[in-house]
Design a protein around this motif. Structure first.
Motif, short mmCIF file in Angstrom:
data_model
loop_
_atom_site.label_atom_id
_atom_site.label_comp_id
_atom_site.label_asym_id
_atom_site.label_seq_id
_atom_site.Cartn_x
_atom_site.Cartn_y
_atom_site.Cartn_z
N THR A 82 0.76 -1.26 -0.11
CA THR A 82 0.14 -0.06 0.08
C THR A 82 0.85 1.32 -0.09
OG1 THR A 82 -1.72 -1.10 1.40
CG2 THR A 82 -1.93 1.40 1.23
N LEU A 106 -5.79 1.73 -2.43
CA LEU A 106 -6.79 1.77 -1.36
C LEU A 106 -7.49 0.24 -1.35
CD1 LEU A 106 -9.49 4.76 -2.29
CD2 LEU A 106 -7.60 4.55 -0.42
N ALA A 107 -7.60 -0.40 -2.31
CA ALA A 107 -8.07 -1.86 -2.44
C ALA A 107 -6.92 -2.80 -1.57
CB ALA A 107 -8.10 -2.67 -3.69
N SER A 110 -7.41 -2.07 2.13
CA SER A 110 -8.68 -2.88 2.74
C SER A 110 -8.14 -4.23 3.05
CB SER A 110 -9.64 -2.86 1.69
OG SER A 110 -9.32 -3.69 0.57
N LEU A 113 -6.41 -3.76 6.49
CA LEU A 113 -7.50 -3.56 7.58
C LEU A 113 -8.14 -4.92 7.75
CD1 LEU A 113 -9.08 -0.18 6.35
CD2 LEU A 113 -7.43 -0.47 8.07
N ARG A 114 -8.53 -5.62 6.88
CA ARG A 114 -9.26 -6.65 7.21
C ARG A 114 -8.22 -8.04 7.79
NH1 ARG A 114 -11.05 -11.74 6.41
NH2 ARG A 114 -13.21 -12.28 6.05
#
Lengths: 135, 134
Positions: A82, A106-107, A110, A113-114
């Motif tokens: 990222t 951003l993907a 994510s 974050l997950r």
């Protein structure tokens, strides 16, 4: 009705990994095609030929793309990729390429974050550890 | 054990699919484009005496007529190059070069600011040599 929800993070992880793999392999194959993307401050800070820097960058992208693909150190790999991609966005600037790279960043974020999903090696290793603790 | 097999099979397929597409198709064309551009420039250079329309001296007013993305000439160190075909392939996007189409000193300054002298060889290889700027 099959539950397709559990495949969603896997699909995202595989898709993003393949993007980084493509660019990594491309840089390894034809580094001279990518030297134009190398910012001046990196070339002046690191006294290595531009092609070598591209090889290093390509190897970095391949290595962490593979880690992301198999879901090993998922959070670490996704965070580094990222940050790498956000850096590329600042180099490329506002435009078609920049917009797409921003969305990819951003993907990738994510995924960070997950964290690990059902199909990650991290998850399998964690399950094994838990079984050992219980046993 | 079943899941670990799924993970590694997916990884194996994905890595091989991407490697195949890069090393055997698409990107090999990209790699060849540089050598094609060098060959094309060599041909243009050799035909300078035979083709006065696209070689010899080019005036600033002539250069300024080629100021669009679809017809982009620039001058660098007194030599005029046609970058029209290269623009879509420029890693930093065509928009980075387009404002300087039809210019000489403006392009030189922007190019030097961005790349220094590291990409001169590549620009010369990718561009089609048109002649000397008068």
């Amino acid at each position: 009705m099959m539950n397709f929800k559990k495949y969603s993070p896997l699909l995202l992880r595989v898709g993003i990994s393949m993007v980084f793999l493509w660019f990594g392999f491309s840089q390894i194959k034809n580094p001279s095609n990518w030297t134009g993307m190398m910012p001046e401050y990196i070339q002046s800070a690191i006294s290595l030929p531009p092609n070598t820097l591209i090889y290093i960058n390509g190897a970095f992208e391949i290595m962490f793309a593979v880690l992301l693909l198999i879901g090993f150190f998922t959070r670490t790999a996704s965070l580094l990729l990222t940050l790498h991609l956000f850096h590329i966005v600042t180099i490329v600037g506002y435009g078609a390429v920049g917009a797409r790279d921003f969305a990819l960043a951003l993907a990738t974020f994510s995924i960070f974050l997950r964290g690990r999903d059902e199909f990650c090696l991290d998850e399998l290793l964690a399950e094994k550890r838990n079984k050992k603790k219980k046993g | 054990m079943k899941k670990i097999w799924i993970i590694f099979i997916i990884a194996f397929i994905a890595v091989n699919a991407v490697a195949f597409s890069v090393f055997l198709t698409g990107n090999s064309q990209q790699g060849n484009s540089l050598s094609n551009a060098i060959n094309q420039q060599n041909k243009t250079g050799n035909s300078q005496d035979n083709n006065p329309i696209t070689s010899g001296s080019i005036s600033s007013s002539e250069l300024s007529k080629h100021s669009k993305q679809s017809d982009c000439w620039i001058s660098y160190k007194g030599k005029v190059y046609d970058l029209t075909k290269w623009l879509p392939k420029h890693p930093g996007s065509a928009a980075a070069i387009a404002p300087y189409c039809g210019t000489s000193s403006e392009f030189e300054k922007a190019f030097s600011d961005k790349h220094g002298t590291s990409q001169v060889q590549r620009m010369v290889a990718e561009g089609i040599y048109k002649g000397e700027l008068k």
